[in-house]
Design an enzyme around this catalytic site. Structure first.
Site, PDB file in Angstrom:
ATOM      1  CB  THR A   1      47.565  44.737  46.233  1.00  0.00           C
ATOM      2  OG1 THR A   1      46.474  43.886  45.935  1.00  0.00           O
ATOM      3  CG2 THR A   1      48.933  44.186  45.974  1.00  0.00           C
ATOM      4  CG  ASP A   2      43.284  42.984  48.783  1.00  0.00           C
ATOM      5  OD1 ASP A   2      43.869  42.448  47.400  1.00  0.00           O
ATOM      6  OD2 ASP A   2      41.708  42.798  48.763  1.00  0.00           O
ATOM      7  CD  GLU A   3      45.733  40.215  43.719  1.00  0.00           C
ATOM      8  OE1 GLU A   3      46.412  39.411  43.285  1.00  0.00           O
ATOM      9  OE2 GLU A   3      44.609  40.726  43.190  1.00  0.00           O
TER      10      GLU A   3
ATOM     11  CE1 TYR B   1      49.750  43.981  40.749  1.00  0.00           C
ATOM     12  CE2 TYR B   1      48.234  42.618  42.084  1.00  0.00           C
ATOM     13  CZ  TYR B   1      48.521  43.829  41.738  1.00  0.00           C
ATOM     14  OH  TYR B   1      48.144  45.088  42.411  1.00  0.00           O
TER      15      TYR B   1
ATOM     16  CE  LYS C   1      51.446  47.215  43.666  1.00  0.00           C
ATOM     17  NZ  LYS C   1      51.673  48.344  42.955  1.00  0.00           N
TER      18      LYS C   1
ATOM     19  CE  LYS D   1      43.651  44.801  36.164  1.00  0.00           C
ATOM     20  NZ  LYS D   1      44.153  45.916  36.860  1.00  0.00           N
TER      21      LYS D   1
HETATM   22  O1  DAU Z   1      42.774  42.775  45.107  1.00  0.00           O
HETATM   23  C1  DAU Z   1      43.426  43.968  44.558  1.00  0.00           C
HETATM   24  C2  DAU Z   1      43.767  43.770  43.329  1.00  0.00           C
HETATM   25  O2  DAU Z   1      42.536  43.435  42.624  1.00  0.00           O
HETATM   26  C3  DAU Z   1      44.599  44.678  42.768  1.00  0.00           C
HETATM   27  O3  DAU Z   1      45.894  44.735  43.445  1.00  0.00           O
HETATM   28  C4  DAU Z   1      44.783  44.235  41.277  1.00  0.00           C
HETATM   29  O4  DAU Z   1      45.752  45.168  40.659  1.00  0.00           O
HETATM   30  C5  DAU Z   1      43.798  44.067  40.355  1.00  0.00           C
HETATM   31  O5  DAU Z   1      43.747  43.788  39.221  1.00  0.00           O
HETATM   32  C6  DAU Z   1      42.626  43.201  41.291  1.00  0.00           C
HETATM   33  O6  DAU Z   1      43.109  41.976  41.135  1.00  0.00           O
HETATM   34  P1  DAU Z   1      42.398  40.662  40.915  1.00  0.00           P
HETATM   35  O7  DAU Z   1      43.012  39.494  40.187  1.00  0.00           O
HETATM   36  O8  DAU Z   1      41.250  40.298  42.096  1.00  0.00           O
HETATM   37  O9  DAU Z   1      41.095  41.437  39.622  1.00  0.00           O
HETATM   38  P2  DAU Z   1      40.481  40.650  38.403  1.00  0.00           P
HETATM   39  O10 DAU Z   1      39.667  42.016  37.811  1.00  0.00           O
HETATM   40  O11 DAU Z   1      41.530  40.301  37.548  1.00  0.00           O
HETATM   41  O12 DAU Z   1      39.528  39.528  38.602  1.00  0.00           O
HETATM   42  C7  DAU Z   1      38.561  39.822  39.951  1.00  0.00           C
HETATM   43  C8  DAU Z   1      38.282  38.317  39.961  1.00  0.00           C
HETATM   44  O13 DAU Z   1      37.276  38.017  38.839  1.00  0.00           O
HETATM   45  C9  DAU Z   1      39.112  37.207  40.326  1.00  0.00           C
HETATM   46  O14 DAU Z   1      38.877  36.412  41.261  1.00  0.00           O
HETATM   47  C10 DAU Z   1      39.264  36.737  38.996  1.00  0.00           C
HETATM   48  C11 DAU Z   1      37.893  36.715  38.385  1.00  0.00           C
HETATM   49  N1  DAU Z   1      37.764  37.031  36.959  1.00  0.00           N
HETATM   50  C12 DAU Z   1      38.476  37.888  36.205  1.00  0.00           C
HETATM   51  C13 DAU Z   1      38.764  37.889  34.953  1.00  0.00           C
HETATM   52  C14 DAU Z   1      39.592  38.962  34.438  1.00  0.00           C
HETATM   53  C15 DAU Z   1      36.996  36.073  36.238  1.00  0.00           C
HETATM   54  O15 DAU Z   1      36.265  35.029  36.702  1.00  0.00           O
HETATM   55  N2  DAU Z   1      37.140  36.234  35.043  1.00  0.00           N
HETATM   56  C16 DAU Z   1      37.791  36.872  34.010  1.00  0.00           C
HETATM   57  O16 DAU Z   1      37.988  37.059  33.021  1.00  0.00           O
END
Ligand code: DAU
Length: 341
Positions: free
Chosen positions: A121-123, A146, A150, A185
């Site tokens: 992941t880029d993270e 997380y 990774k 997500k």
């Molecule tokens: O960047 C790659 C990564 O992207 C992957 O390695 C991870 O497995 C994947 O879960 C994802 O991580 P993020 O934390 O970026 O994804 P998430 O969908 O949880 O959140 C995307 C963005 O949206 C993040 O800035 C947090 C925000 N968010 C997320 C949720 C779930 C919200 O504002 N509200 C929410 O309820």
């Protein structure tokens, strides 16, 4: 060609399983069927020639060793992947994402025929200030349980490859989205809640940036990486779209695509330690001739249509998988105190 795919019932794994079968590969899917797996993601695949499903855990080294025999490639998508859950239960991420990878590597040690592809992941680089982009040699600076898991897994891949001469490719991707993604997500959560007319919990000021890649474009990047000449060392490669937008912009687009008012968006308490921006330099992958083909707005429209048309698939994650309890813990207090934008 024969592939062992781990986590094939999950979001990315299920698309990879289908893509390989379509291209005539024999595919064994090893999946522990945790909450993040959805066997319905592979509806119709069970009966296909060349497909075998094995229920099991990547931490079960003897099982993996037996399955690796005769495989040309091993593709690892089995993982805990949700940052919010890693903040609630960090140890389970060390188990699945670090110990699981070490177990896979141990199983692979005696199998020189199999090339290992590991999803990362880029993270692992932590947040980057604009205009920085991380190339493959950027030092790690993970910030969440997380991303730390990774990064640790990647270090193990590197160490095994170096010590035992094992061919390994680490693919670091930006945020991937599309059909089959678990509703926990951001994009699927917002789409499914928008469809239901429910409030959309946007963390903090919503100005965080993510780089979004449609799932089909990720699969084509992976296939390009698999086709590379084999090397007996570790190689990293980045798969990013370059399309970086704020969460607020994505949320607004989802409202428009689902014909809902933006007043559904509710700024809520931020994710602790929330990384502000990720950005990948994917020129190595582009040098292979790979290009993302689906711009974010088209990909979002396709994704919204899929969630509108397939509640029978994604709603499985809402029932009997502990999602209700997770949602309560993660969002109840946040949403209770939230105002509209
Ligand atoms: O960047 C790659 C990564 O992207 C992957 O390695 C991870 O497995 C994947 O879960 C994802 O991580 P993020 O934390 O970026 O994804 P998430 O969908 O949880 O959140 C995307 C963005 O949206 C993040 O800035 C947090 C925000 N968010 C997320 C949720 C779930 C919200 O504002 N509200 C929410 O309820």
């Amino acid at each position: 060609m024969r592939a062992l795919v781990t986590g094939g019932c999950g979001f990315i794994g299920s698309h990879v399983v289908r893509a390989l079968l379509t291209r005539g590969w024999e595919v064994t899917n090893l999946d522990a069927l945790t909450y993040a797996a959805n066997p319905l993601n592979l509806s119709g695949v069970e009966a296909q020639t060349g497909y075998t499903f094995v229920e099991g855990d990547i931490c079960d080294t003897p099982l993996v060793r037996a399955l690796v025999r005769g495989a040309d490639v091993v593709l690892n998508f089995a993982a805990e992947t949700h940052v919010d859950r890693s903040l609630l239960k960090p140890a389970s991420f060390v188990h699945a994402d670090v110990q699981g990878v070490v177990s896979l590597l141990d199983a692979l040690r005696g199998e020189p025929g199999a090339a290992f592809f590991h999803m990362s992941t880029d993270e692992v680089f932590g947040a980057l200030e604009p205009p920085l982009e991380a190339d493959e040699d950027q030092p790690f600076a993970p910030t969440s349980p997380y991303s730390a898991s990774k990064a640790a897994a990647e270090l193990q891949v590197r160490a095994y490859s170096h010590s035992y001469g094992m061919p390994a490719t680490v693919i670091r991707a930006c945020n991937i989205y599309g059909p089959n993604q678990h509703v926990e997500k951001f994009i699927p959560l917002f789409i499914t809640r928008a469809i239901a007319g429910e409030p959309l919990p946007l963390y903090g000021d919503g100005r965080q940036q993510r780089e979004w890649l449609y799932i089909d474009d990720f699969v084509s990047a992976l296939l390009a990486a698999i086709a590379l000449p084999r090397v007996d060392c570790v190689r990293a490669i980045h798969a990013g779209s370059g399309e970086r937008v704020t969460n607020l912009d994505v949320a607004t687009s989802i409202c428009s695509l689902t014909a809902r008012p933006v007043s559904l968006i509710r700024p809520v308490d931020d994710r602790p330690g929330h990384d502000r921006r990720y950005a990948l330099d994917s020129s190595r992958m582009r040098g292979l001739g790979w290009r993302p083909m689906v711009p974010l707005l088209s990909g979002l429209a396709r994704t919204v249509s899929w969630y509108q048309e397939h509640p029978e698939i994604w709603s499985r994650a809402l029932s009997g998988q502990g999602f209700e309890g997770y949602f309560e813990e993660q969002y109840r207090t946040r949403l209770a105190g939230a105002d509209t934008l």
